[in-house]
Design a protein around this motif. Structure first.
Motif, PDB file in Angstrom:
ATOM      1  N   GLY A   7       0.846  -1.161   0.074  1.00 62.89           N
ATOM      2  CA  GLY A   7       0.018  -0.006  -0.139  1.00 62.89           C
ATOM      3  C   GLY A   7       0.809   1.095   0.112  1.00 62.89           C
ATOM      4  N   GLN A   8       2.324   1.260  -0.154  1.00 58.87           N
ATOM      5  CA  GLN A   8       2.908   2.250   0.090  1.00 58.87           C
ATOM      6  C   GLN A   8       4.308   2.065  -0.562  1.00 58.87           C
ATOM      7  N   GLY A   9       5.010   2.998  -0.577  1.00 56.99           N
ATOM      8  CA  GLY A   9       6.335   2.999  -1.172  1.00 56.99           C
ATOM      9  C   GLY A   9       7.586   3.752  -0.458  1.00 56.99           C
ATOM     10  N   MET A  10       8.677   3.250  -0.479  1.00 57.39           N
ATOM     11  CA  MET A  10       9.803   4.077   0.014  1.00 57.39           C
ATOM     12  C   MET A  10      10.432   4.848  -0.961  1.00 57.39           C
ATOM     13  N   LEU A  11      10.713   6.177  -0.965  1.00 59.51           N
ATOM     14  CA  LEU A  11      11.491   7.256  -1.976  1.00 59.51           C
ATOM     15  C   LEU A  11      12.744   7.230  -1.465  1.00 59.51           C
ATOM     16  N   PHE A  12      13.667   6.996  -2.691  1.00 54.24           N
ATOM     17  CA  PHE A  12      15.046   7.447  -2.137  1.00 54.24           C
ATOM     18  C   PHE A  12      15.636   8.329  -3.173  1.00 54.24           C
ATOM     19  N   ARG A  13      16.615   9.137  -2.702  1.00 52.57           N
ATOM     20  CA  ARG A  13      17.311   9.849  -3.717  1.00 52.57           C
ATOM     21  C   ARG A  13      18.837   9.879  -3.422  1.00 52.57           C
ATOM     22  N   LYS A  14      19.510   9.507  -4.424  1.00 47.68           N
ATOM     23  CA  LYS A  14      21.061   9.295  -4.216  1.00 47.68           C
ATOM     24  C   LYS A  14      21.433   8.430  -3.029  1.00 47.68           C
ATOM     25  N   GLY A  15      20.763   7.357  -2.715  1.00 44.59           N
ATOM     26  CA  GLY A  15      20.894   6.708  -1.712  1.00 44.59           C
ATOM     27  C   GLY A  15      20.401   7.016  -0.381  1.00 44.59           C
ATOM     28  N   PHE A  17      17.173   7.704   2.172  1.00 45.32           N
ATOM     29  CA  PHE A  17      15.541   7.646   2.169  1.00 45.32           C
ATOM     30  C   PHE A  17      14.954   8.988   2.347  1.00 45.32           C
ATOM     31  N   VAL A  18      14.061   9.392   1.435  1.00 44.52           N
ATOM     32  CA  VAL A  18      13.329  10.714   1.504  1.00 44.52           C
ATOM     33  C   VAL A  18      12.141  10.573   2.225  1.00 44.52           C
ATOM     34  N   ARG A  19      11.068   9.680   1.710  1.00 36.93           N
ATOM     35  CA  ARG A  19      10.010   9.571   2.604  1.00 36.93           C
ATOM     36  C   ARG A  19       9.146   8.544   2.048  1.00 36.93           C
ATOM     37  N   ARG A  20       8.052   8.012   3.052  1.00 31.11           N
ATOM     38  CA  ARG A  20       7.171   7.028   2.630  1.00 31.11           C
ATOM     39  C   ARG A  20       6.084   7.871   1.779  1.00 31.11           C
ATOM     40  N   VAL A  21       5.486   7.191   0.817  1.00 32.16           N
ATOM     41  CA  VAL A  21       4.481   7.910  -0.098  1.00 32.16           C
ATOM     42  C   VAL A  21       3.573   6.658  -0.355  1.00 32.16           C
ATOM     43  N   LYS A  22       2.127   7.203  -0.427  1.00 33.94           N
ATOM     44  CA  LYS A  22       1.006   6.165  -0.799  1.00 33.94           C
ATOM     45  C   LYS A  22       1.168   5.515  -2.283  1.00 33.94           C
ATOM     46  N   GLU A  23       0.931   4.307  -2.336  1.00 33.76           N
ATOM     47  CA  GLU A  23       1.108   3.835  -3.487  1.00 33.76           C
ATOM     48  C   GLU A  23       0.287   4.656  -4.618  1.00 33.76           C
ATOM     49  N   SER A  24      -0.907   5.191  -4.302  1.00 29.59           N
ATOM     50  CA  SER A  24      -1.519   5.861  -5.436  1.00 29.59           C
ATOM     51  C   SER A  24      -0.741   7.399  -5.696  1.00 29.59           C
ATOM     52  N   GLU A  25       0.059   7.540  -4.833  1.00 31.86           N
ATOM     53  CA  GLU A  25       0.803   8.911  -5.389  1.00 31.86           C
ATOM     54  C   GLU A  25       2.352   8.654  -5.677  1.00 31.86           C
ATOM     55  N   MET A  26       2.610   7.232  -5.656  1.00 27.31           N
ATOM     56  CA  MET A  26       4.087   6.809  -6.053  1.00 27.31           C
ATOM     57  C   MET A  26       4.614   7.348  -7.308  1.00 27.31           C
ATOM     58  N   VAL A  27       3.936   7.333  -8.300  1.00 25.46           N
ATOM     59  CA  VAL A  27       4.341   7.694  -9.675  1.00 25.46           C
ATOM     60  C   VAL A  27       4.585   9.272  -9.612  1.00 25.46           C
ATOM     61  N   ASP A  28       3.909   9.791  -9.163  1.00 27.76           N
ATOM     62  CA  ASP A  28       3.652  11.408  -9.251  1.00 27.76           C
ATOM     63  C   ASP A  28       4.914  11.906  -8.343  1.00 27.76           C
ATOM     64  N   GLU A  29       5.210  11.136  -7.361  1.00 25.04           N
ATOM     65  CA  GLU A  29       6.256  11.591  -6.503  1.00 25.04           C
ATOM     66  C   GLU A  29       7.563  11.196  -7.195  1.00 25.04           C
ATOM     67  N   LEU A  30       7.685  10.212  -7.699  1.00 21.24           N
ATOM     68  CA  LEU A  30       8.953   9.593  -8.281  1.00 21.24           C
ATOM     69  C   LEU A  30       9.200  10.778  -9.544  1.00 21.24           C
ATOM     70  N   GLU A  31       8.075  10.875 -10.351  1.00 23.87           N
ATOM     71  CA  GLU A  31       8.420  11.899 -11.431  1.00 23.87           C
ATOM     72  C   GLU A  31       8.703  13.208 -10.960  1.00 23.87           C
ATOM     73  N   ARG A  32       8.236  13.713  -9.786  1.00 26.19           N
ATOM     74  CA  ARG A  32       8.658  14.952  -9.210  1.00 26.19           C
ATOM     75  C   ARG A  32      10.188  15.202  -8.738  1.00 26.19           C
ATOM     76  N   GLU A  33      10.645  13.829  -8.174  1.00 30.36           N
ATOM     77  CA  GLU A  33      11.985  13.910  -7.897  1.00 30.36           C
ATOM     78  C   GLU A  33      12.957  13.896  -9.175  1.00 30.36           C
ATOM     79  N   VAL A  34      12.558  12.952 -10.080  1.00 29.02           N
ATOM     80  CA  VAL A  34      13.200  12.827 -11.297  1.00 29.02           C
ATOM     81  C   VAL A  34      13.302  14.284 -11.991  1.00 29.02           C
ATOM     82  N   ARG A  35      12.158  15.119 -12.019  1.00 29.51           N
ATOM     83  CA  ARG A  35      12.268  16.288 -12.715  1.00 29.51           C
ATOM     84  C   ARG A  35      13.078  17.571 -11.970  1.00 29.51           C
ATOM     85  N   ALA A  36      12.999  17.241 -10.719  1.00 31.93           N
ATOM     86  CA  ALA A  36      13.662  18.073  -9.857  1.00 31.93           C
ATOM     87  C   ALA A  36      15.355  17.816 -10.062  1.00 31.93           C
TER      88      ALA A  36
END
Lengths: 368, 368
Positions: free
Chosen positions: B330-338, B340-359
């Motif tokens: 039901g959720q995902g763990m987001l990492f950036r450059k090794g 851990f950034v934050r836990r995100v809901k499964e429904s928002e996982m792709v949005d959050e990942l995209e945001r990190e990639v674009r940033a």
């Protein structure tokens, strides 16, 4: 091609991996083993695609308890159980009749990722039972599973850290009197993966299972696996391979066979070489190639077939194949083993080519 | 990876090939140049797919005369004319403004396949005109085009015979005062092709165009090209590449970029690493991966993204990527450059990942 790296032979059910044995194609059934109908359907597809060793993942007691039924379905096809976290599932798997268990040392020997005393006892219990039943084990190291002390020593999951992790577990098994070990060292980092396997091969005679972890979707994943696995095979390293692709397992199994064929390591079917269409083609090349491919798809002999669009480089290239055809306006020139056989009408070109291929396949089978 | 093989720089229109320059992706437009609408439509597709150097084949005077219009369409994109049989087409091509001509020595220097006096005169005439216009030449040797005297000497179109053929033509051009030469040595035989290019690279500093001739249909052809071209690139050899596949040119261009990416030679886009689905995935991995791929397809920054189905190896693997997500129920763990950034809901996982990639892409662009 380098000569093949010398490894010990390890029996996995009806097959032997390592030594001079053919390099085996394996794949992972992703259905839960406890969902026996789904698992059977998936395994049937895998076998049809040419999978020679079937692996399944065991995450809970239900998965482990279902392995006997899976083995019954597979019959002579070797079954490997991937064990995660709990070594008791490995013990159950062995009782259920699997032919090999795969341990990820980092998550069996200790959840802390340290290969400590209790972890060693768990691994030894599995090894003792495996030896008693005469089955094999795979030590499967990947960049995400290197123990904490090695990560600290090497600063990161480097090739050296992965090799040291693998060696540590192999040495421990050896000291416990267990020698029927296959080893894999995988990483998403292609260079690191190749370097680690090269290093490990230079120091040991364990048969090697090759793969690039998490290679991704077909397309890019196929290309990355082909480069990495292909590089090692060309160095003579590798006794069994798995291409890891997300999605239909038939695709990854076909890719594994294609890698074996392209490196010349193992060929089970005719190879069709077609020219890239250029301005000068004299026949409908793409159509002819697709038709030839369809016609010979049941032929199981390593025959090189070339279908070339024109008479420019055509005859030269066609002559290098076992059976070749080079298009001319309205006709084709048929070659066999470098010798011009005859001119044929374009409308009969595919028939004639098929006839030559089947005749050659019969000769090869008769000789074998 | 070995350090890159040192080659001289050769200008091809607006681009330079060789030296420290990026390895360029090229492809062959198979439409007749005289059919300008078809050629334009095909070239538009090729450019959209990322083709950096466009090659066309010239078989008759009509093809040659149409090159000016092709060059006008391509504007700054380098145009290469493949000349077959008649050196006069090369002279016309140069007049029409192409940036490079490719000669197949075996069929220019003499139809007999012998590099005789008259053949040398023809090649020299092309070289003189190319030098006067400041354009480049490619000497393209393949196993089907080796001259007869070399076939006799070597007994066959061996790697040694192909290398000797290439050297002979390069030396002749050098003696004629022409140095802006790119060389290709291709064969349908993967090992022979790799061996020939290695030998040639060891003896010269000419920029190298890599390819496996007649690699065939996508699927097997892609795998064979990936292994052969990948092997050379990993040795630091290769300045421009072409994957030869029968069919849609966009497929071969994508394969070329994928080979450059997998070998780490050149990355133009995010790399998405997904785990092979196994029994333990906690999210709908294939769907998430496909969605992430779609979302970031316009991002032009070399970012490693990992999408992992579970928390077993997930965090370890995800941490190695620039941006990673590991599924949990039901959720995902987001990492950036090794990190851990934050836990995100499964429904928002792709949005959050995209945001990190674009940033991250913005940061990389700002730095560049």
């Amino acid at each position: 091609m380098h000569p093949r790296h010398k490894t010990r032979e390890v029996r996995i059910g009806t097959l032997v991996v390592g030594g001079e044995q053919p390099i085996r194609v394996q794949s992972l059934c992703v259905s839960k083993t406890s969902d026996i109908d789904a698992a059977r359907a998936e395994m049937r597809r895998m076998l049809d695609a040419g999978c020679e060793i079937v692996r399944v993942a065991v995450f809970d007691a239900g998965d482990a308890d279902a392995l006997g039924a899976i083995k019954e379905f597979l019959s002579d096809v070797p079954l490997v159980a991937d064990i995660h976290f709990n070594h008791k599932f490995a013990l159950t798997a062995i009782e259920q009749g699997v032919d090999k268990v795969r341990l990820n040392p980092g998550n069996i020997a200790g959840l802390s990722g340290t290969f400590d005393g209790a972890g060693r006892e768990r691994v030894k219990a599995v090894a003792d039972k495996a030896r008693a039943k005469g089955i094999a084990m795979r030590v499967g190291v990947n960049s995400g599973s290197v123990e904490k002390d090695l990560l600290e020593k090497h600063g990161w999951a480097t090739a050296g850290a992965m090799v040291e992790s693998a060696l540590r577990h192999c040495e421990f098994l050896e000291s416990a009197g267990f020698r029927d070990v296959v080893v894999s060292i995988k990483s998403t980092n292609l260079e690191q993966c190749v370097e680690a396997v090269e290093k490990f091969a230079a120091e040991t005679d364990f048969p090697l299972h090759l793969g690039i972890t998490e290679a991704g979707l077909p397309g890019y994943g196929t290309i990355k696996s082909a480069i990495g696995i292909g590089a090692l095979l060309r160095e003579g390293i590798g006794d069994t391979i798995r291409v890891s692709l997300t999605g239909d397992k038939a695709v990854e199994i076909q890719a594994a066979w294609d890698i074996l064929k392209a490196t010349g390591c193992r060929v089970r079917e005719p190879e069709i070489i077609a020219c890239p269409a250029c301005g000068r083609i004299a026949i409908d090349l793409e159509k002819v190639v697709a038709e030839v491919k369809e016609r010979v798809k049941d032929v199981r002999a390593p025959i090189r077939i070339s279908v070339l669009g024109c008479a420019v480089n055509g005859p030269g290239e066609a002559a290098e194949a076992d059976v070749g055809i080079a298009g001319e306006r309205g006709q084709g020139m048929l070659f066999r083993k470098g010798v011009f056989v005859r001119r044929v009408k374009e409308s009969e070109m595919v028939d004639e080519l098929e006839r030559e291929v089947r005749a050659l396949a019969s000769e090869m089978t008769a000789k074998a």
